[in-house]
Scaffold this motif. Sequence first.
Motif, PDB file in Angstrom:
ATOM      1  N   SER A   3       0.840  -1.190   0.000  1.00  4.43           N
ATOM      2  CA  SER A   3       0.000   0.000   0.000  1.00  4.43           C
ATOM      3  C   SER A   3       0.879   1.245   0.000  1.00  4.43           C
ATOM      4  O   SER A   3       2.098   1.172   0.214  1.00  4.43           O
ATOM      5  CB  SER A   3      -0.909   0.005   1.230  1.00  4.43           C
ATOM      6  OG  SER A   3      -0.119   0.211   2.388  1.00  4.43           O
ATOM      7  N   GLU A   6       2.612   1.590   3.339  1.00  3.93           N
ATOM      8  CA  GLU A   6       3.735   0.659   3.500  1.00  3.93           C
ATOM      9  C   GLU A   6       4.949   1.116   2.694  1.00  3.93           C
ATOM     10  O   GLU A   6       6.094   0.997   3.137  1.00  3.93           O
ATOM     11  CB  GLU A   6       3.320  -0.756   3.090  1.00  3.93           C
ATOM     12  CG  GLU A   6       2.341  -1.385   4.050  1.00  3.93           C
ATOM     13  CD  GLU A   6       1.778  -2.701   3.524  1.00  3.93           C
ATOM     14  OE1 GLU A   6       1.711  -2.886   2.284  1.00  3.93           O
ATOM     15  OE2 GLU A   6       1.414  -3.537   4.355  1.00  3.93           O
ATOM     16  N   ASP A   7       4.694   1.614   1.484  1.00  2.80           N
ATOM     17  CA  ASP A   7       5.780   2.121   0.638  1.00  2.80           C
ATOM     18  C   ASP A   7       6.460   3.325   1.298  1.00  2.80           C
ATOM     19  O   ASP A   7       7.693   3.418   1.327  1.00  2.80           O
ATOM     20  CB  ASP A   7       5.219   2.506  -0.742  1.00  2.80           C
ATOM     21  CG  ASP A   7       6.314   2.953  -1.673  1.00  2.80           C
ATOM     22  OD1 ASP A   7       7.339   2.229  -1.792  1.00  2.80           O
ATOM     23  OD2 ASP A   7       6.162   4.032  -2.291  1.00  2.80           O
TER      24      ASP A   7
END
Length: 163
Positions: A3, A6-7
């Motif tokens: 997501s 998360e990135d």
Amino acid sequence: MPSAAEDLIARLKADCTAAETAERSVRASVDAQIKAAEQVRAFAWRRLNALTDMARAAAREPDREAAVEGQLVALFREIGWIEGGLAELGEGAQPLVERLRPVAEALHARAHPAPEEKEPDPAAAIDPLAAFRDFEAWYEAERGQPFLQVFERYMAPTPVVEF
């Protein structure tokens, strides 16, 4: 597929890791610079003390050979290699004695200049500090460590006891 959050977190963690690596590199560089500066300072004081002792021994003795021997005895006593005279040194130390002799002779010549009517002592033209530095360079090339490091003495930790 990661997501967007998360990135973003992965990129931020990579930035943190890179910053930590950069900080460790800077700290290691500064630590090495401080250690080198400490050694330069310590060696400068040791050089001062050694040549001061030798110069004082040279000034006390008008006889050149006696003065040279007295200076070398003073130096080797300070190092802790002898207690009495140069005869205590082994064969392995003879090259050191011979390489230090010009330093001692130059110090004596400076302490006892020849009268004007006499021919000047050739040793008077030698700079004792330059001669000592030449000796240090020779010693390090021969022995793989700086000469002034021989003045270091290990001191065992002493516990502090309160009564």
